[in-house]
Design an enzyme around this catalytic site. Sequence first.
Site, PDB file in Angstrom:
ATOM      1  N   HIS A 209      32.971 138.625  96.228  1.00 26.61           N
ATOM      2  CA  HIS A 209      33.720 139.863  95.984  1.00 26.61           C
ATOM      3  C   HIS A 209      32.934 140.925  95.222  1.00 26.61           C
ATOM      4  O   HIS A 209      33.372 142.059  95.119  1.00 26.61           O
ATOM      5  CB  HIS A 209      35.004 139.574  95.202  1.00 26.61           C
TER       6      HIS A 209
HETATM    7  C1  UD1 Z   1      37.043 143.834  89.657  1.00 26.67           C
HETATM    8  C2  UD1 Z   1      36.002 143.957  88.566  1.00 26.67           C
HETATM    9  C3  UD1 Z   1      35.061 142.782  88.650  1.00 26.67           C
HETATM   10  C4  UD1 Z   1      35.801 141.467  88.619  1.00 26.67           C
HETATM   11  C5  UD1 Z   1      36.900 141.462  89.672  1.00 26.67           C
HETATM   12  C6  UD1 Z   1      37.743 140.240  89.520  1.00 26.67           C
HETATM   13  C7  UD1 Z   1      35.399 146.263  87.917  1.00 26.67           C
HETATM   14  C8  UD1 Z   1      34.354 147.281  88.012  1.00 26.67           C
HETATM   15  N1  UD1 Z   1      35.217 145.178  88.710  1.00 26.67           N
HETATM   16  O1  UD1 Z   1      36.366 143.878  90.895  1.00 26.67           O
HETATM   17  O2  UD1 Z   1      34.175 142.814  87.543  1.00 26.67           O
HETATM   18  O3  UD1 Z   1      34.897 140.442  88.916  1.00 26.67           O
HETATM   19  O4  UD1 Z   1      37.735 142.612  89.501  1.00 26.67           O
HETATM   20  O5  UD1 Z   1      38.388 139.907  90.707  1.00 26.67           O
HETATM   21  O6  UD1 Z   1      36.346 146.414  87.175  1.00 26.67           O
HETATM   22  N2  UD1 Z   1      42.124 145.500  96.117  1.00 26.67           N
HETATM   23  C9  UD1 Z   1      43.295 145.246  96.800  1.00 26.67           C
HETATM   24  N3  UD1 Z   1      44.303 144.627  96.117  1.00 26.67           N
HETATM   25  C10 UD1 Z   1      44.216 144.274  94.810  1.00 26.67           C
HETATM   26  C11 UD1 Z   1      43.014 144.544  94.131  1.00 26.67           C
HETATM   27  C12 UD1 Z   1      41.979 145.151  94.796  1.00 26.67           C
HETATM   28  O7  UD1 Z   1      43.432 145.556  97.976  1.00 26.67           O
HETATM   29  O8  UD1 Z   1      45.181 143.703  94.260  1.00 26.67           O
HETATM   30  C13 UD1 Z   1      41.020 146.149  96.864  1.00 26.67           C
HETATM   31  C14 UD1 Z   1      41.116 147.667  96.854  1.00 26.67           C
HETATM   32  O9  UD1 Z   1      40.618 148.132  98.068  1.00 26.67           O
HETATM   33  C15 UD1 Z   1      40.142 148.050  95.761  1.00 26.67           C
HETATM   34  C16 UD1 Z   1      39.066 146.977  95.924  1.00 26.67           C
HETATM   35  O10 UD1 Z   1      39.779 145.802  96.284  1.00 26.67           O
HETATM   36  O11 UD1 Z   1      39.662 149.347  95.926  1.00 26.67           O
HETATM   37  C17 UD1 Z   1      38.256 146.711  94.699  1.00 26.67           C
HETATM   38  O12 UD1 Z   1      39.103 146.443  93.573  1.00 26.67           O
HETATM   39  P1  UD1 Z   1      38.569 146.724  92.100  1.00 26.67           P
HETATM   40  O13 UD1 Z   1      39.601 146.313  91.139  1.00 26.67           O
HETATM   41  O14 UD1 Z   1      38.014 148.097  92.011  1.00 26.67           O
HETATM   42  O15 UD1 Z   1      37.308 145.797  92.012  1.00 26.67           O
HETATM   43  P2  UD1 Z   1      37.135 144.234  92.223  1.00 26.67           P
HETATM   44  O16 UD1 Z   1      36.147 144.021  93.310  1.00 26.67           O
HETATM   45  O17 UD1 Z   1      38.436 143.545  92.320  1.00 26.67           O
HETATM   46  N1  UDP Z   2      40.541 132.650  91.543  1.00 23.98           N
HETATM   47  C1  UDP Z   2      41.834 132.397  91.952  1.00 23.98           C
HETATM   48  N2  UDP Z   2      42.126 132.552  93.277  1.00 23.98           N
HETATM   49  C2  UDP Z   2      41.208 132.977  94.204  1.00 23.98           C
HETATM   50  C3  UDP Z   2      39.883 133.246  93.745  1.00 23.98           C
HETATM   51  C4  UDP Z   2      39.591 133.085  92.411  1.00 23.98           C
HETATM   52  O1  UDP Z   2      42.680 131.998  91.160  1.00 23.98           O
HETATM   53  O2  UDP Z   2      41.560 133.107  95.379  1.00 23.98           O
HETATM   54  C5  UDP Z   2      40.218 132.474  90.112  1.00 23.98           C
HETATM   55  C6  UDP Z   2      38.985 131.659  89.851  1.00 23.98           C
HETATM   56  O3  UDP Z   2      39.268 130.283  89.849  1.00 23.98           O
HETATM   57  C7  UDP Z   2      38.547 132.173  88.505  1.00 23.98           C
HETATM   58  C8  UDP Z   2      38.926 133.622  88.556  1.00 23.98           C
HETATM   59  O4  UDP Z   2      39.921 133.742  89.577  1.00 23.98           O
HETATM   60  O5  UDP Z   2      39.275 131.559  87.461  1.00 23.98           O
HETATM   61  C9  UDP Z   2      37.714 134.418  88.891  1.00 23.98           C
HETATM   62  O6  UDP Z   2      38.043 135.631  89.405  1.00 23.98           O
HETATM   63  P1  UDP Z   2      37.029 136.531  90.229  1.00 23.98           P
HETATM   64  O7  UDP Z   2      36.078 135.680  90.980  1.00 23.98           O
HETATM   65  O8  UDP Z   2      37.871 137.471  90.985  1.00 23.98           O
HETATM   66  O9  UDP Z   2      36.305 137.373  89.074  1.00 23.98           O
HETATM   67  P2  UDP Z   2      35.048 137.163  88.129  1.00 23.98           P
HETATM   68  O10 UDP Z   2      35.178 135.877  87.414  1.00 23.98           O
HETATM   69  O11 UDP Z   2      33.826 137.255  88.968  1.00 23.98           O
HETATM   70  O12 UDP Z   2      35.136 138.347  87.217  1.00 23.98           O
END
Ligand code: UD1
Ligand code: UDP
Length: 358
Positions: A209
């Site tokens: 992601h």
């Molecule tokens: C964010 C964090 C990242 C973290 C991750 C955890 C930042 C810069 N990044 O990344 O550090 O590892 O969360 O999962 O804050 N979207 C949906 N539904 C949702 C959420 C997101 O459709 O519920 C889609 C949207 O298109 C959005 C894109 O995902 O624009 C990215 O979401 P965003 O929260 O900006 O970044 P993450 O990749 O989730």
């Molecule tokens: N996780 C979850 N469901 C999923 C994918 C991840 O519950 O489908 C959990 C995972 O086990 C971990 C946390 O979400 O505890 C990590 O989130 P993510 O990988 O989105 O973010 P990061 O840790 O890279 O910030």
Amino acid sequence: MTKVLTVIGTRPQFIKAAAVSRAINEHGGIKEILLHTGQHYDDVMSDIFFREMDIPKPDYHFSINTSTHATMTAQMLEGIEQAIIKEKPDKILVYGDTNSTLAGALAASKLHMPVSHVEAGLRSFNMDMPEEVNRILTDRVSTQLFCPTEAAMQNLQNEGLATTDKTVVNTGDVMYDAALYYAKQASQRSTILQQLGISHDKYLLATVHRAENADDKERLTKIVNAINTLAKQYTVVLPLHPRTKKMIEQYHLSLSCMVINPVGYIDMLSLLQNCHLVLTDSGGLQKEAYFFHKYCITLRDQTEWVELTKAGCSTITGADEPKILQAVADMYDKPFRNGSVFYGDGHAATIIAKHLAT
Ligand code: UD1
Ligand code: UDP
């Protein structure tokens, strides 16, 4: 009574906050106000964690338009500032390195409020990552810096942030607390293996992601190719983050492994406990693989969790397809060695609650 306003907004922050909120309740003497920025908003990215993990309903829950980083952060800042002015907390608690983290820390520091940072001190030394910028800025304005590892403590020391006017402490990692607590529930409550028709030790678990992979066509293509090649030989289960789903469609790529929707933490722990090994660019999953004695292939060019790579528990492959395939081949039959304690003893949240009360 210490009043703490906690700012959370993303999936891993809900998991971390679940562990710390429980410790706060057990400690007593702290009133926690929970603010959800709305950064993650799909049911499977947000509400499911509150339901399954008994996290209290947030006192504030914003809805934000997730366009650019600056717009997102600005929208959060406005709401958080209003909540701080209304609630007059003693401190603001933030987690990790997301835009929600930075918005909480910045809103607080503009109002001269103390900031407590869980997961302080982590560094990838890659300023192209939005997370690296968020964590450096957050650490800079924090007064309580709760480090999950010795490497994080060392980074703060090196940056001159371990000063006497701040509390800088190695608490251990609250994700370890959460994993220990909810793993028991996962073995009793999760039916995900039956639902997917997969069995213990007979599949690889993958997640992707990170912006550096999902938003880069070349890197994402190589990772998808590697997963598709692996899927010819192994069952590869991939709970697909909405960001990656969107970009795979946009780049006209296609996955031939077992793609499923994101799952809640209880099912994720079951998938983790029962998999053969993990391929991921997630920060959290790199450690969870280690907690459950699985090798991790880290689909990034560097990691904040350096102790895992040093100990040989995780291999950095980036998005390099041959390297990914070679790492799976090398690790598949290798018994997992796990001699060290890197992330505390499962009581990080208790130590944090004690400091929050001071
Ligand atoms: C964010 C964090 C990242 C973290 C991750 C955890 C930042 C810069 N990044 O990344 O550090 O590892 O969360 O999962 O804050 N979207 C949906 N539904 C949702 C959420 C997101 O459709 O519920 C889609 C949207 O298109 C959005 C894109 O995902 O624009 C990215 O979401 P965003 O929260 O900006 O970044 P993450 O990749 O989730
Ligand atoms: N996780 C979850 N469901 C999923 C994918 C991840 O519950 O489908 C959990 C995972 O086990 C971990 C946390 O979400 O505890 C990590 O989130 P993510 O990988 O989105 O973010 P990061 O840790 O890279 O910030």
